[in-house]
Scaffold this motif. Structure first.
Motif, PDB file in Angstrom:
ATOM      1  N   HIS A 130       0.840  -1.200   0.000  1.00 15.91           N
ATOM      2  CA  HIS A 130       0.000   0.000   0.000  1.00 15.91           C
ATOM      3  C   HIS A 130       0.881   1.259   0.000  1.00 15.91           C
ATOM      4  O   HIS A 130       0.965   1.984   0.990  1.00 15.91           O
ATOM      5  N   THR A 131       1.513   1.488  -1.141  1.00 15.14           N
ATOM      6  CA  THR A 131       2.474   2.587  -1.238  1.00 15.14           C
ATOM      7  C   THR A 131       1.829   3.944  -1.027  1.00 15.14           C
ATOM      8  O   THR A 131       2.343   4.795  -0.295  1.00 15.14           O
ATOM      9  N   ASP A 132       0.698   4.173  -1.681  1.00 11.35           N
ATOM     10  CA  ASP A 132       0.047   5.478  -1.583  1.00 11.35           C
ATOM     11  C   ASP A 132      -0.336   5.810  -0.146  1.00 11.35           C
ATOM     12  O   ASP A 132      -0.232   6.966   0.289  1.00 11.35           O
ATOM     13  N   HIS A 133      -0.786   4.803   0.590  1.00 12.99           N
ATOM     14  CA  HIS A 133      -1.159   5.039   1.985  1.00 12.99           C
ATOM     15  C   HIS A 133       0.077   5.404   2.809  1.00 12.99           C
ATOM     16  O   HIS A 133       0.022   6.279   3.683  1.00 12.99           O
ATOM     17  N   ALA A 134       1.188   4.748   2.492  1.00  9.56           N
ATOM     18  CA  ALA A 134       2.429   5.058   3.199  1.00  9.56           C
ATOM     19  C   ALA A 134       2.851   6.502   2.935  1.00  9.56           C
ATOM     20  O   ALA A 134       3.295   7.204   3.849  1.00  9.56           O
ATOM     21  N   VAL A 135       2.698   6.955   1.701  1.00  5.63           N
ATOM     22  CA  VAL A 135       3.075   8.329   1.363  1.00  5.63           C
ATOM     23  C   VAL A 135       2.120   9.319   2.037  1.00  5.63           C
ATOM     24  O   VAL A 135       2.530  10.423   2.409  1.00  5.63           O
ATOM     25  N   LYS A 136       0.870   8.928   2.221  1.00  6.24           N
ATOM     26  CA  LYS A 136      -0.065   9.801   2.932  1.00  6.24           C
ATOM     27  C   LYS A 136       0.376   9.992   4.389  1.00  6.24           C
ATOM     28  O   LYS A 136       0.184  11.065   4.976  1.00  6.24           O
ATOM     29  N   ILE A 137       0.958   8.942   4.973  1.00  8.49           N
ATOM     30  CA  ILE A 137       1.496   9.068   6.333  1.00  8.49           C
ATOM     31  C   ILE A 137       2.656  10.055   6.324  1.00  8.49           C
ATOM     32  O   ILE A 137       2.789  10.899   7.224  1.00  8.49           O
ATOM     33  N   LEU A 138       3.499   9.974   5.288  1.00 10.32           N
ATOM     34  CA  LEU A 138       4.595  10.930   5.149  1.00 10.32           C
ATOM     35  C   LEU A 138       4.056  12.355   5.063  1.00 10.32           C
ATOM     36  O   LEU A 138       4.592  13.273   5.697  1.00 10.32           O
ATOM     37  N   LYS A 139       2.999  12.527   4.295  1.00 13.97           N
ATOM     38  CA  LYS A 139       2.385  13.855   4.163  1.00 13.97           C
ATOM     39  C   LYS A 139       1.894  14.351   5.514  1.00 13.97           C
ATOM     40  O   LYS A 139       2.075  15.529   5.866  1.00 13.97           O
ATOM     41  N   HIS A 140       1.282  13.450   6.284  1.00 19.03           N
ATOM     42  CA  HIS A 140       0.791  13.835   7.611  1.00 19.03           C
ATOM     43  C   HIS A 140       1.960  14.214   8.527  1.00 19.03           C
ATOM     44  O   HIS A 140       1.868  15.178   9.294  1.00 19.03           O
ATOM     45  N   MET A 141       3.060  13.465   8.422  1.00 21.35           N
ATOM     46  CA  MET A 141       4.229  13.746   9.265  1.00 21.35           C
ATOM     47  C   MET A 141       4.760  15.148   9.020  1.00 21.35           C
ATOM     48  O   MET A 141       5.210  15.819   9.953  1.00 21.35           O
ATOM     49  N   THR A 142       4.735  15.590   7.770  1.00 17.47           N
ATOM     50  CA  THR A 142       5.273  16.919   7.454  1.00 17.47           C
ATOM     51  C   THR A 142       4.400  18.038   8.006  1.00 17.47           C
ATOM     52  O   THR A 142       4.819  19.195   8.045  1.00 17.47           O
ATOM     53  N   SER A 143       3.176  17.704   8.427  1.00 19.62           N
ATOM     54  CA  SER A 143       2.274  18.736   8.941  1.00 19.62           C
ATOM     55  C   SER A 143       2.205  18.758  10.466  1.00 19.62           C
ATOM     56  O   SER A 143       1.535  19.593  11.053  1.00 19.62           O
ATOM     57  N   VAL A 144       2.887  17.814  11.111  1.00 20.91           N
ATOM     58  CA  VAL A 144       2.890  17.762  12.577  1.00 20.91           C
ATOM     59  C   VAL A 144       4.328  17.866  13.076  1.00 20.91           C
ATOM     60  O   VAL A 144       5.261  18.044  12.314  1.00 20.91           O
ATOM     61  N   THR A 145       4.482  17.729  14.379  1.00 18.30           N
ATOM     62  CA  THR A 145       5.815  17.913  14.975  1.00 18.30           C
ATOM     63  C   THR A 145       6.746  16.733  14.718  1.00 18.30           C
ATOM     64  O   THR A 145       7.958  16.872  14.857  1.00 18.30           O
ATOM     65  N   SER A 146       6.201  15.569  14.357  1.00 21.37           N
ATOM     66  CA  SER A 146       7.037  14.391  14.117  1.00 21.37           C
ATOM     67  C   SER A 146       7.590  14.439  12.692  1.00 21.37           C
ATOM     68  O   SER A 146       7.026  13.856  11.768  1.00 21.37           O
ATOM     69  N   MET A 147       8.680  15.150  12.511  1.00 21.19           N
ATOM     70  CA  MET A 147       9.232  15.330  11.174  1.00 21.19           C
ATOM     71  C   MET A 147       9.850  14.041  10.653  1.00 21.19           C
ATOM     72  O   MET A 147      10.440  13.267  11.413  1.00 21.19           O
TER      73      MET A 147
END
Length: 355
Positions: A130-147
């Motif tokens: 599930h590559t796209d879902h993994a990249v969505k997690i990356l996108k979420h990480m860039t918007s929170v404190t967990s860089m």
């Protein structure tokens, strides 16, 4: 320790619990926890997490759940490490929805989700394709404190690489950077773009740190060129990473030119960059050049004690180049960069043992 009247505490017990779980299994860890309770020593969240992690790895989910409940009843609040062991266990079983629920619970009760937890979940999704879902997690990480960090991009690159290699051939994380090609990196950036994750200097830094480890100059240069195409200027960390890379290749003229460019753009080079450059030049017999670079550097921007420790003591004296250090100390003194008396004393001691 006990015979001397020193009562062991939870910090003392942690290494023993970890050893027992690793060598003899979770049951030994559980027995040790019971022994602590009998001695009126309340286990810490770290003590309990070690055992819970081992139980999850052994797939003893029922006992792990009971241990979790016992920990809470003892007043030990699960922390991000404890929750991450649970996320990892669910991911290993392919139960990604339940892993997501754990992350949701963490946010709900105020446990800060760190990069390790996000990486664990991301790895779970890539493991089932599930590559796209993994990249969505990356996108979420860039918007929170967990860089995102080095391992975040490593997870995604390993997945992309695995798809390109022979099916069912396992790929160890340690082999990823040696195996990936430029096309894999550029595919990752396109995948990020497709999912609304903008390229960032942090992403390039994470990739450069791993990719440049065993790479030719033209490949690393291509990554930097791609960064410029994305309208991302070099930042302090990128500069230092490239300087260290050039030093590793023995390209000290390029490293020095990049270091000067870095200063011209308002950045302060790391002292470790100076250390690698000066010790490398000296090791190659270019002592005169090393002295000139030292003389031309702006040491007034640094703490004199740190210059002596990191550049002169660690970078030169302890690597067998003590003969040029007197000149460098004189240069610092001429610039009015005088280390403390304690540092002078240590410097004298280091020199006396090697001259």
């Amino acid at each position: 320790m006990v015979s001397a009247g020193c009562k062991p505490d939870t910090y003392t017990y942690s290494p023993f619990i970890e050893y027992l779980c690793k060598k003899k299994g979770s049951q030994e860890g559980l027995s040790f926890i019971d022994e602590m309770l009998q001695k009126d020593v309340k286990p810490s969240v770290v003590n309990c997490t070690i055992v819970i992690d081992k139980l999850f790895k052994e797939r003893n989910y029922g006992i792990a759940t009971r241990m979790w409940g016992q920990m809470v009843s003892l007043g030990c609040r699960p922390d991000v490490v404890t929750y991450t062991t649970s996320v990892r266990a669910y991911c290993n079983e392919g139960r990604l929805d339940e892993a997501e629920n754990v992350m949701t619970e963490m946010n709900k009760i105020g446990v800060s989700v760190d990069a390790i937890a996000y990486n664990t979940l991301m790895n779970g999704y890539t493991s089932i394709g599930h590559t796209d879902h993994a990249v969505k997690i990356l996108k979420h990480m860039t918007s929170v404190t967990s860089m995102p960090n080095h391992f975040t991009y490593l997870i995604l690159l390993r997945h992309l690489l695995q798809r390109r290699l022979v099916e069912h051939v396992p790929l160890k994380a340690t082999h990823v950077w040696k195996t990936i090609e430029l096309s894999d990196i550029f595919e990752l950036f396109e995948l990020m773009k497709k999912n609304g994750v903008p390229s960032s200097a942090r992403a390039y830094l994470a990739i450069l740190e791993g990719f440049s480890e065993d790479r030719k100059l033209d490949e690393v240069t291509s990554v930097v060129s791609r960064m410029k195409e994305d309208n991302l200027p070099l930042n302090e960390d990128i500069y230092n990473a490239l300087i260290n890379y050039f030093c590793k290749l023995g390209m000290y003229s390029d490293a020095w030119a990049l270091l000067r460019s870095m200063i011209e753009h308002g950045f302060l080079p790391h002292l470790m960059s100076y250390q690698r450059m000066l010790s490398g030049l000296t090791a190659e017999g270019q002592v005169t050049r090393a002295k000139k670079i030292f003389r031309d550097s702006r040491w007034e921007d640094y703490n004199p004690d740190e210059i002596v420790w990191k550049v002169i003591i660690d970078g030169l004296i302890r690597k067998g180049h003590s003969d040029i250090c007197h000149d460098m100390i004189s240069i610092l003194e001429q610039m009015n960069c005088r280390p403390s008396h304690q540092t002078y004393a240590m410097l004298t001691k280091e020199l006396s043992t090697r001259e």
